[in-house]
Design an enzyme around this catalytic site. Structure first.
Site, PDB file in Angstrom:
ATOM      1  N   GLN A 133      48.903  46.595  35.414  1.00  0.00           N
ATOM      2  CA  GLN A 133      48.061  45.825  36.332  1.00  0.00           C
ATOM      3  C   GLN A 133      48.843  44.602  36.800  1.00  0.00           C
ATOM      4  OE1 GLN A 133      44.904  45.967  33.271  1.00  0.00           O
ATOM      5  NE2 GLN A 133      43.451  46.328  34.938  1.00  0.00           N
ATOM      6  N   ASP A 145      35.780  41.024  40.451  1.00  0.00           N
ATOM      7  CA  ASP A 145      36.284  41.134  39.083  1.00  0.00           C
ATOM      8  C   ASP A 145      37.485  40.218  38.867  1.00  0.00           C
ATOM      9  OD1 ASP A 145      36.402  42.752  36.465  1.00  0.00           O
ATOM     10  OD2 ASP A 145      38.444  42.887  37.233  1.00  0.00           O
ATOM     11  N   GLU A 185      32.416  37.627  38.795  1.00  0.00           N
ATOM     12  CA  GLU A 185      32.625  38.054  37.412  1.00  0.00           C
ATOM     13  C   GLU A 185      33.542  37.007  36.786  1.00  0.00           C
ATOM     14  OE1 GLU A 185      34.553  39.853  33.953  1.00  0.00           O
ATOM     15  OE2 GLU A 185      35.576  39.447  35.845  1.00  0.00           O
ATOM     16  N   HIS A 239      29.385  46.339  30.141  1.00  0.00           N
ATOM     17  CA  HIS A 239      30.370  47.339  29.741  1.00  0.00           C
ATOM     18  C   HIS A 239      31.446  46.735  28.857  1.00  0.00           C
ATOM     19  CE1 HIS A 239      32.417  45.187  32.887  1.00  0.00           C
ATOM     20  NE2 HIS A 239      33.543  45.789  32.588  1.00  0.00           N
TER      21      HIS A 239
END
Length: 645
Positions: A239, A271, A313, A383
């Site tokens: 990432q 995110d 987020e 999650h």
């Protein structure tokens, strides 16, 4: 100017677009100047306006109508009938089309907002649960196609359900086109990322950088042999962090947001937004520029697709949380319309473990109010893991030690503390800092799993009451309550992930079970765990819809009840009156003063969750593990307007 981009619009629609531009430019230009003042701002502004115009010009008639309706009714996401549900598409319905086959279930539950996790195309193999995105504008082929996603959005809107998906802000997968072109040596794309030829600068950065996943992905830089460079990789080696100091990146991201809005997405979950700006000598989280980035993108989205909003987020400390809704010291700016209230989530789990109302009342009272044009997303779990973000100052006010309390919570919800009812597991424990995070399904963390394993009906019943208590607070808080898939049925910990080599070293998968539709068929059986849970959830949702004062615009005040186990808050709304929420975290009955609601302005108090008498023998009774939603029967006001879909 922009005639080519707007040619698909009628003259009236073009006029509407330019009205939005006129409205948003004063909000766009200051953060743009602060971020990119050393660049040609006129040229940059024109490029960004072109992005917004292309977005507006490409919207179908249905979405243009929705833009107009939501501009007229901007509180559409703040209303008491807004209730969210969060699920992975593959776990809920196997595919995006499969999700569409279960919309009756969502409607039966009372859902008006669906967050589908990680539907965009990820890299193959390990992909951080889908958050290593290889293509922002295409769907994971294992889930279906972009047309499937668009069709689902249409079907959801027909039922009054808004659709939310994830937009990973901080990084792309190493396989994303931008990254592969950078790795191939294209200078333009090399500047989309942060790379270095040697360890000189990475070592300087690492001196102040924490590790997000110290066990799975230590360090913040990864050596890339083909490039012969170190690449900034905060989360995983695959990432790559984006370089928002390059204005080309924000232009690209604005285009991505417009594209997704035109697919029919109502809410974009931003995110890892807290990580988007880097500053040497800091932890590179929550930097002022991260907020400026969101302000720019939000203004452009309002120009091009005003029916779509942004959700932050940002799982950060309480003092750093409210700014993502635009509350910066004494100044309010337009930033994300909604954000996760992780502080409420953490405090609820803390109170459930200690049975004490002191810390939650101190901590929540100290938080700044969110701007009236925003809403919190409240949740019991998600999650991801639970990070025990207990501020040392809040802990001190409650006469506990911050470090020791965080360790206590990790021990308690791991099940390693005497009298613990939980069966969670640790995640990414850091031996250097003592930081440990926790995973587990809501049923596992509230004692339902423990009761199942011991075949103890009393323990199961108490666990059900704990879980419903947690959701009664988040659903009664106002804003958008989020139900994580399976909690409404009390689904247990998922241990099957241990058999998957790509998931076995990530304990977060323990709380990501596959939806059990055979179990769900028992949701109307009052003798089953699933039936008791489902009836409890639908009751909370139905009652909430009828209480106008749960509209997110109401001012909220935490109150001291006089009982150590009972916390409370009052939400007041000019139009709809007030609602008082009282919660007893103890397994023992609690008694408080009978005139407590009247002291806070509720002259004729009535509990909307339990129609029985509030007070008996001169005392207001709070049964074991109970929540009351108290309204003033004489001043409750009109019910909320129907949703704008």
């Amino acid at each position: 100017m922009l005639s080519d981009e707007l040619k698909a619009l009628s003259p009236d629609e073009q006029s509407f677009f330019w009205t939005r531009v006129e409205d948003q430019l004063p909000l766009l230009l200051p953060p743009l100047r602060a971020l990119y003042g050393s660049f040609d701002l006129d040229a940059l502004t024109i490029e960004l306006l072109k992005v917004a115009a292309r977005t507006a010009g490409a919207r179908c008639e249905r979405l243009r109508v929705l833009d107009l309706r939501r501009c007229v009714s901007p509180d559409w996401f703040q209303r008491p009938d807004m209730v969210g549900y969060v699920a992975y598409a593959e776990l809920f319905g196997e595919t995006i089309s499969g999700v569409g086959k279960h919309l009756d279930y969502l409607s039966e539950l009372g859902v008006t907002y669906l967050h589908l996790m990680s539907v965009m195309k990820p890299r193959e193999g390990a992909n951080d649960g889908g958050f290593a995105v290889a293509d922002y504008c295409d769907v994971d082929p294992s889930l279906g196609t972009l047309a499937d996603l668009e069709a689902l959005a249409v079907a959801l809107k027909a039922r009054g359900i808004s659709l939310c998906i994830d937009l990973v802000m901080n990084h792309t997968a190493a396989e994303h086109d931008w990254a592969t072109r950078a790795a191939a040596g294209e200078e333009r794309y090399l500047d989309y990322f942060i790379t270095y030829p040697d360890r000189v600068m990475p070592d300087q950065w690492e001196a102040s950088l924490p590790e997000v996943f110290p066990e799975m992905a230590p360090g913040n830089f990864t050596w890339n042999a083909p490039m012969n460079r170190w690449v900034w990789t905060t989360f995983n080696s695959f990432q790559w962090d984006l370089n928002y100091a390059n204005p080309d990146v924000i232009i690209e991201m604005a285009g991505v947001m417009g594209f997704l809005a035109n697919v029919g997405i109502d809410v974009l979950r931003l995110d890892a937004v807290a990580f988007t700006w880097k500053r040497l000598g800091t932890d590179c989280q929550n930097q002022p520029e991260a907020h400026l980035i969101v302000q720019v993108l939000r203004s452009l989205l309002q120009m091009g697709a005003p029916a779509t909003i942004c959700k932050a987020e940002a799982i950060v400390g309480p003092d750093q949380l409210v700014p993502y809704l635009g509350a910066h010291d004494s100044v309010s700016r337009h930033e994300c319309e909604v954000a996760y209230h992780n502080q409420l989530m953490v405090m609820l789990w803390s109170s459930l473990a200690t049975r004490d109302a002191g810390l939650i009342t101190h901590a929540m009272s100290r938080m700044r109010a969110a701007p009236s044009y925003t809403a919190w997303c409240t949740y019991v779990r998600c999650h991801d893991d639970i990070g025990w973000a207990i501020d040392d100052r809040d802990a001190a006010l409650a006469m506990v030690g911050g470090t020791s309390h965080r360790q206590f919570l990790a021990d308690f919800y791991r099940g390693d503390f005497p009298t613990s009812f939980a069966r969670g597991v640790s995640f990414s424990s850091n031996t250097l800092t003592g930081d440990e995070r926790t995973c587990g399904s809501a049923a596992a963390l509230t004692g339902i799993d423990d009761g199942r394993l011991r075949a103890d009906e009393k323990a199961i019943e108490v666990g059900i009451r704990r879980l419903l208590l947690m959701y009664a607070v988040t659903i009664g808080f106002g804003g958008i309550p989020l139900l994580y898939m399976g909690d409404e049925l009390g689904l247990a910990n998922n241990l099957e992930y241990l058999n998957d080599p790509e998931k076995a070293d990530d304990s977060r998968w323990i709380q990501r079970p596959k939806m059990d539709w055979l179990v769900a068929e028992r949701r109307n059986d009052p003798s089953s765990i699933e039936g008791r849970m489902f009836v409890g959830f639908t009751h909370l949702i139905q009652v909430r819809r009828s209480i106008g004062s749960m509209h997110a615009t109401g001012a909220l005040e935490w109150v001291w009840t006089g009982h150590p186990n009972v916390a409370g808050f009052v939400r007041r709304n000019v139009r709809h009156g007030a609602v008082m929420v009282l919660v007893n975290f103890s397994e023992e009955q609690a008694l408080i003063a009978p005139d407590f609601p009247q002291r806070h302005g509720l002259v004729t108090p009535v509990d909307r969750l339990d129609p029985g008498p509030l007070a008996s023998t001169g005392i207001l009774t709070m049964p074991s593990l109970s929540v009351r939603w108290i309204v003033d029967a004489a001043a409750e006001g009109v019910h909320p307007a129907p949703p704008v879909s």
